[in-house]
Design a protein around this motif. Structure first.
Motif, mmCIF file in Angstrom:
data_model
loop_
_atom_site.group_PDB
_atom_site.id
_atom_site.type_symbol
_atom_site.label_atom_id
_atom_site.label_comp_id
_atom_site.label_asym_id
_atom_site.label_seq_id
_atom_site.Cartn_x
_atom_site.Cartn_y
_atom_site.Cartn_z
ATOM 1 N N GLN A 125 27.423 20.392 -4.072
ATOM 2 C CA GLN A 125 27.855 20.907 -2.764
ATOM 3 C C GLN A 125 29.217 21.576 -2.902
ATOM 4 O O GLN A 125 30.157 20.983 -3.431
ATOM 5 N N ILE A 126 29.298 22.808 -2.430
ATOM 6 C CA ILE A 126 30.550 23.560 -2.539
ATOM 7 C C ILE A 126 31.220 23.820 -1.194
ATOM 8 O O ILE A 126 32.399 24.161 -1.148
ATOM 9 N N ALA A 127 30.483 23.676 -0.096
ATOM 10 C CA ALA A 127 31.089 23.975 1.204
ATOM 11 C C ALA A 127 30.403 23.157 2.283
ATOM 12 O O ALA A 127 29.283 22.652 2.094
ATOM 13 N N SER A 128 31.089 23.010 3.403
ATOM 14 C CA SER A 128 30.515 22.353 4.574
ATOM 15 C C SER A 128 30.761 23.256 5.782
ATOM 16 O O SER A 128 30.935 24.464 5.627
ATOM 17 N N LEU B 155 34.809 23.337 0.069
ATOM 18 C CA LEU B 155 35.420 22.022 -0.139
ATOM 19 C C LEU B 155 36.570 22.167 -1.131
ATOM 20 O O LEU B 155 36.615 23.121 -1.908
ATOM 21 N N PRO B 156 37.495 21.186 -1.158
ATOM 22 C CA PRO B 156 38.578 21.245 -2.152
ATOM 23 C C PRO B 156 38.046 21.232 -3.580
ATOM 24 O O PRO B 156 38.641 21.810 -4.479
ATOM 25 N N ALA B 157 36.895 20.582 -3.793
ATOM 26 C CA ALA B 157 36.291 20.538 -5.128
ATOM 27 C C ALA B 157 34.784 20.373 -4.946
ATOM 28 O O ALA B 157 34.340 19.748 -3.981
ATOM 29 N N PRO B 158 33.991 20.923 -5.868
ATOM 30 C CA PRO B 158 32.536 20.738 -5.780
ATOM 31 C C PRO B 158 32.184 19.251 -5.880
ATOM 32 O O PRO B 158 32.884 18.484 -6.547
ATOM 33 N N VAL B 159 31.104 18.846 -5.222
ATOM 34 C CA VAL B 159 30.686 17.444 -5.202
ATOM 35 C C VAL B 159 29.253 17.357 -5.727
ATOM 36 O O VAL B 159 28.358 18.043 -5.226
ATOM 37 N N LEU B 160 29.054 16.524 -6.744
ATOM 38 C CA LEU B 160 27.717 16.340 -7.311
ATOM 39 C C LEU B 160 26.915 15.372 -6.452
ATOM 40 O O LEU B 160 27.368 14.266 -6.157
ATOM 41 N N LEU B 161 25.717 15.801 -6.049
ATOM 42 C CA LEU B 161 24.791 14.939 -5.302
ATOM 43 C C LEU B 161 23.536 14.849 -6.154
ATOM 44 O O LEU B 161 22.696 15.759 -6.163
ATOM 45 N N ASP B 162 23.425 13.738 -6.898
ATOM 46 C CA ASP B 162 22.400 13.681 -7.942
ATOM 47 C C ASP B 162 21.079 13.076 -7.471
ATOM 48 O O ASP B 162 20.174 12.868 -8.267
ATOM 49 N N PRO C 143 37.285 9.764 3.844
ATOM 50 C CA PRO C 143 35.982 10.414 4.055
ATOM 51 C C PRO C 143 35.206 10.481 2.757
ATOM 52 O O PRO C 143 35.772 10.344 1.667
ATOM 53 N N ASP C 144 33.888 10.688 2.871
ATOM 54 C CA ASP C 144 33.070 10.913 1.679
ATOM 55 C C ASP C 144 33.586 12.167 0.959
ATOM 56 O O ASP C 144 34.158 13.054 1.596
ATOM 57 N N PRO C 145 33.352 12.253 -0.357
ATOM 58 C CA PRO C 145 33.837 13.436 -1.090
ATOM 59 C C PRO C 145 33.388 14.761 -0.463
ATOM 60 O O PRO C 145 34.146 15.719 -0.434
ATOM 61 N N ASN C 146 32.155 14.791 0.072
ATOM 62 C CA ASN C 146 31.696 16.064 0.649
ATOM 63 C C ASN C 146 32.084 16.204 2.121
ATOM 64 O O ASN C 146 31.612 17.103 2.807
ATOM 65 N N GLU C 147 32.949 15.315 2.608
ATOM 66 C CA GLU C 147 33.512 15.459 3.952
ATOM 67 C C GLU C 147 34.987 15.852 3.891
ATOM 68 O O GLU C 147 35.650 15.917 4.921
ATOM 69 N N ARG C 148 35.506 16.020 2.662
ATOM 70 C CA ARG C 148 36.885 16.478 2.559
ATOM 71 C C ARG C 148 36.926 17.952 2.936
ATOM 72 O O ARG C 148 35.902 18.621 2.989
#
Ligand SMILES: [Cu+2]
Length: 639
Positions: free
Chosen positions: A354-357, A362-369, A573-578
């Motif tokens: 995930q790269i954006a919301s 996002l500040p950094a990409p987040v791996l959702l495996d 927040p969760d990493p992908n909520e930053r």
């Protein structure tokens, strides 16, 4: 059974309100016909989902859209085309469910003229006991969800305009485009925002949930130079697929609102859900939540996407009225029907990055495996911008985009997902066919054609604008004013469940809840920074949406049962909520702290105050549309 709701009702019973909630009754009272899954192609941007066309005008991209009624066959096995309401490019008049998408450039404003051609009879049951809903049902107000928009173009509930030439008390058309003809309205969007996918949908008072469900919704993509550079370098794939998820029910039999194939929406409140102190209850009546049984992506029932062995960018929007989605890819059980339509839950497909919301990168990409902790959760109106790499997926592989979020969230009963593997449903749903809310999309992987795409290390631009609280910090900066607010659940005058926002000062006996039309209490100064601590005293997770502002989640913290007191440590927040968001999940039994700055957008014209409320009239509300309308919304007046 929804255990938190049961708990809430047990609490209610202890306080003198007897109630029992059979879970089945929270859900659909009608069922869609059996439809074969994954026999239609996924519409793509520009080739199945129309893109709206614009002309240069007054320093802006100028769009002319119309809202009208039309029919479209959403699945070849439906007995009739479905009657829909929707937007169309006025230059073509072509209606297509979920179109037309607006593609905007940062720094280039959009001007938009919308003409209302909707007929005076709504295709869905209208509960006229909701505030404003006794007015003609063909009223509309176009809201760009996630847009940094001057209040008069924000399409708030009172800014509606009717097909009969009537206007809501807050309807103020853009002042430098002249007086619009009857049934017409002019909007201005500055697009002074970094690249992101926002969306536009109807927001008219008392009928938002019905208008959006009937089809008045589409995407609005903002692009910028930083994003273009990342695509050119190969850091972000150029192949982009929007995935707009909705749940619907199609009528199997005719009723007073339509025939087989038309959209079904509940018309009766189930008295078992609450004390229902007044009988007869209104009919049609609102319901606490609507959950469909048949899933659509990009406006098509159970579509199939064909991809090559490459990287893709998926831009996901949960556009359901009330349904949350957990999203991950699994390999299908086999290559022949019906195994090709059902997931093998022991064989995970490619991960998401995930790269954006909602608020951009996002500040950094987040791996959702795809593991339990690596599952993408999207509440209604939340978005996720994902990169998926199919390069190493064998040619011929079939993948299933899978959702197993409970409805209602977080404590609904999975038995109502129409999961063919469930032992709790009788008769068992059949593999290969809807109704089924677990399987959304089939993905078939083919060989790469042509050259490979440029590859560059995956990176994202700095968060725009800079965050108000540094990452990893769960305390507020000193001196920031804090508002304490509440999310509440009780019963309305008829004894129906009602969800409302509130402060921490009771206006009505026994509750902190306030009605949308009670005097405004959230009235920040323009340019002010505020933190809001929002205590969820209800049994549901609510996706709380803020107009005008993007917010940063500072923390979530447990609260003492039904008290305005926090307990234990504050969680980040969760990493992908930053980064920035405008729709934030607020869980039961928790206080969610958000921080935001109430900057107003720049406009080439003077913005008059709202004639109804004074100031810059916005709203904040729950984006479960049935909650928003009954009556989980409050004014947000920037002064
Ligand atoms: Cu809600």
């Amino acid at each position: 059974m929804n255990s938190t709701r049961r708990e809430f009702l047990r609490y209610a019973a202890a306080t003198g309100i007897a109630a029992m909630v059979p879970w089945q009754r929270v859900f659909a009272q009608a069922q869609s016909p059996r439809l074969t899954k994954f026999i239609q192609p996924l519409p793509a941007l520009g080739t199945g989902i129309p893109v709206a066309t614009s002309v240069p005008f007054m320093g802006a991209d100028y769009y002319q859209l119309s809202a009208g009624q039309y029919t479209q066959l959403l699945h070849p096995e439906l007995s009739n085309p479905t009657k829909l309401w929707g937007y169309a490019d006025a230059t073509t008049g072509l209606h297509r469910h979920l179109g037309p998408v607006i593609v905007a450039q940062r720094g280039t404003p959009v001007r938009l003229t919308l003409t209302n051609y909707l007929p005076p009879i709504h295709p869905l049951p209208v509960d006229t006991t909701l505030p404003g809903a006794d007015l003609p049902p063909n009223r509309i107000a176009l809201h760009v969800h996630g847009g940094l928009t001057p209040w008069l173009s924000d399409g708030g509930p009172f800014s509606w305009f009717g097909a009969d030439g009537t206007y809501g008390p807050s309807a103020v058309s853009v002042p430098d485009m002249g007086v619009p003809p009857p049934a017409t309205f002019n909007y201005y969007y500055p697009n002074d925002q970094s690249a992101r996918m926002v969306w536009y949908h109807d927001h008219a008072l008392g009928i938002t949930r019905l208008n959006a469900y009937a089809g008045l919704a589409s995407a609005y993509i903002i692009r910028d130079l930083a994003e273009a550079a990342l695509i050119a370098s190969g850091a972000i794939p150029s192949r982009e697929i929007p995935l707009i998820i909705q749940d619907k029910i199609f009528k199997s039999v005719a009723d007073q609102w339509g025939g087989p194939g038309d959209l079904w929406y509940p018309s009766e409140y189930d008295a078992d859900l609450g004390p229902a102190t007044l009988t007869p209850l209104p009919s049609p009546s609102c319901v606490p939540e609507f959950f469909g049984d048949t899933m659509l992506v990009n406006g098509v029932v159970y579509p199939t996407a064909h991809v090559e062995q490459r990287r893709y960018r998926l831009r996901v929007l949960n556009a359901c009225n009330a349904r949350f989605c957990t999203l991950r890819l699994f390999y299908a059980r086999g290559s022949t029907f019906p195994d090709s339509t059902e997931p093998n839950l022991r064989r995970r497909g490619p991960s998401f990055v995930q790269i954006a919301s909602e608020g951009g990168f996002l500040p950094a990409p987040v791996l959702l495996d795809g593991t339990r902790d690596g599952t993408l959760l999207l509440a209604p109106a939340e978005r996720a911008d994902l990169i998926v790499d199919f390069t190493d997926v064998p040619v011929g592989s079939i993948l299933i985009l899978y959702n197993d979020a409970p409805a209602p969230f977080p404590s609904g009963d999975p038995a109502v997902d129409f999961d063919p593997d469930s032992r709790e449903i009788s008769p068992r749903p059949q593999p290969g066919f809807g109704p089924n809310t677990r399987t959304l999309l089939q993905v078939v992987v083919g060989p790469r054609r042509g050259a490979d795409d440029p590859h560059a290390p995956l990176k994202v631009p700095p968060v725009d604008p800079t965050l108000l609280v540094p990452e990893g910090v769960t305390t507020l900066p000193p001196g920031v004013p804090v508002r304490d607010l509440t999310l509440n659940e009780d019963f309305d005058d008829f004894g129906r469940l009602i969800q409302r926002l509130g402060t921490t000062e009771p206006l009505y006996e026994g509750t902190f809840a306030r009605n949308y039309e009670d005097p405004p209490t959230e009235t920040p100064q323009a340019g002010a920074i505020e933190a809001w601590r929002i205590f969820n005293l209800s049994g549901d997770t609510h996706p709380i949406h803020f107009h005008l502002v993007n917010v940063q989640i500072v923390s979530r913290q447990s609260i003492q049962r039904n008290r305005l007191r926090t307990l234990g440590p504050a969680r980040p927040p969760d990493p992908n909520e930053r980064g920035w968001k405008e729709t934030v999940r607020m869980n039961p039994g928790e206080c969610t702290t958000v921080i935001m700055k109430f900057n107003l957008p720049a406009t080439p014209f003077a913005v008059p105050p709202s004639p109804r409320t004074g100031g810059h009239e916005y709203v904040w509300h729950c984006h479960i549309l049935e909650h928003e309308e009954h009556d989980m919304m409050r004014p947000l007046i920037v002064v």
